[in-house]
Scaffold this motif. Sequence first.
Motif, PDB file in Angstrom:
ATOM      1  N   LEU A   1      46.540  37.559  40.266  1.00  0.00           N
ATOM      2  CA  LEU A   1      46.757  36.259  39.618  1.00  0.00           C
ATOM      3  C   LEU A   1      48.163  36.094  39.057  1.00  0.00           C
ATOM      4  O   LEU A   1      48.578  34.991  38.740  1.00  0.00           O
ATOM      5  CB  LEU A   1      45.744  36.060  38.487  1.00  0.00           C
ATOM      6  CG  LEU A   1      44.284  35.994  38.902  1.00  0.00           C
ATOM      7  CD1 LEU A   1      43.396  35.908  37.668  1.00  0.00           C
ATOM      8  CD2 LEU A   1      44.030  34.833  39.844  1.00  0.00           C
TER       9      LEU A   1
ATOM     10  N   TYR B   1      42.264  39.980  38.684  1.00  0.00           N
ATOM     11  CA  TYR B   1      40.876  39.688  38.339  1.00  0.00           C
ATOM     12  C   TYR B   1      40.047  40.535  39.294  1.00  0.00           C
ATOM     13  O   TYR B   1      40.174  40.410  40.515  1.00  0.00           O
ATOM     14  CB  TYR B   1      40.607  38.188  38.514  1.00  0.00           C
ATOM     15  CG  TYR B   1      39.192  37.777  38.225  1.00  0.00           C
ATOM     16  CD1 TYR B   1      38.723  37.694  36.912  1.00  0.00           C
ATOM     17  CD2 TYR B   1      38.318  37.449  39.248  1.00  0.00           C
ATOM     18  CE1 TYR B   1      37.430  37.290  36.644  1.00  0.00           C
ATOM     19  CE2 TYR B   1      37.021  37.039  38.985  1.00  0.00           C
ATOM     20  CZ  TYR B   1      36.581  36.965  37.682  1.00  0.00           C
ATOM     21  OH  TYR B   1      35.299  36.564  37.417  1.00  0.00           O
TER      22      TYR B   1
ATOM     23  N   ARG C   1      43.842  31.091  40.152  1.00  0.00           N
ATOM     24  CA  ARG C   1      43.249  30.504  38.957  1.00  0.00           C
ATOM     25  C   ARG C   1      43.660  29.044  38.990  1.00  0.00           C
ATOM     26  O   ARG C   1      44.824  28.718  39.215  1.00  0.00           O
ATOM     27  CB  ARG C   1      43.796  31.190  37.704  1.00  0.00           C
ATOM     28  CG  ARG C   1      43.236  30.622  36.438  1.00  0.00           C
ATOM     29  CD  ARG C   1      43.766  31.277  35.166  1.00  0.00           C
ATOM     30  NE  ARG C   1      44.906  32.131  35.325  1.00  0.00           N
ATOM     31  CZ  ARG C   1      44.955  33.408  34.947  1.00  0.00           C
ATOM     32  NH1 ARG C   1      43.924  33.984  34.395  1.00  0.00           N
ATOM     33  NH2 ARG C   1      46.058  34.118  35.112  1.00  0.00           N
TER      34      ARG C   1
ATOM     35  N   ILE D   1      38.339  30.740  38.732  1.00  0.00           N
ATOM     36  CA  ILE D   1      38.987  31.598  39.714  1.00  0.00           C
ATOM     37  C   ILE D   1      38.382  31.171  41.043  1.00  0.00           C
ATOM     38  O   ILE D   1      37.158  31.162  41.202  1.00  0.00           O
ATOM     39  CB  ILE D   1      38.703  33.096  39.459  1.00  0.00           C
ATOM     40  CG1 ILE D   1      39.116  33.513  38.054  1.00  0.00           C
ATOM     41  CG2 ILE D   1      39.355  33.947  40.540  1.00  0.00           C
ATOM     42  CD1 ILE D   1      40.590  33.480  37.776  1.00  0.00           C
TER      43      ILE D   1
END
Length: 188
Positions: free
Chosen positions: A71, A77, A142, A152
Amino acid sequence: MTMHPHHPLSGEGITLHKPFPLTVRPLADKARFSLRIDPDQRIAASTVLGLNLPGNIGDVAYAGEKTAVCLGPDEWYVTVPVADQAEIEGGFAALYAQQPHSLVDVSHREVSIGIEGRDAALVLQSAIAFDVDAMAPGSGCRTIFDGKAQIILLRDAKDRFQIDVWHSFSEHVWHFLQVVAREIELDI
């Protein structure tokens, strides 16, 4: 064992057969982490995860049921099966002595929704400000859904997407998806 005693989308599902098959469904619970670590330490973090962390923003890596999306320059993530959560946390606790980092368990904060079918990108495009269809399979980001909810977004395949959304916004996102799916079904 489930992670959420009350999953907000439990028992829900949207299935359309016309004009083209489209399925929107809640996905199984999983362990979710926000990982911040020096990009030069990606190899060490990848070893702990059992997954090669992607190096480019927007890239997604898969290893079995494990997923990581880059990200930011030092932010990933990560999702893993619930059964692997304690092992991952223990591995990163041990890694901290050599490499300071931040691994935050965000499992209870989010739920996942899968959107699959030829019109999956069209469904999402009605709530996302950029060209969803231009996302390459194996990419993620995101973004904001319907101007309200941070999500997300992963594009797993040409016709398959995944949304991870905060619990508190999940019903809003779900109802929006229901309305758009119905409009597509009715050719509105």
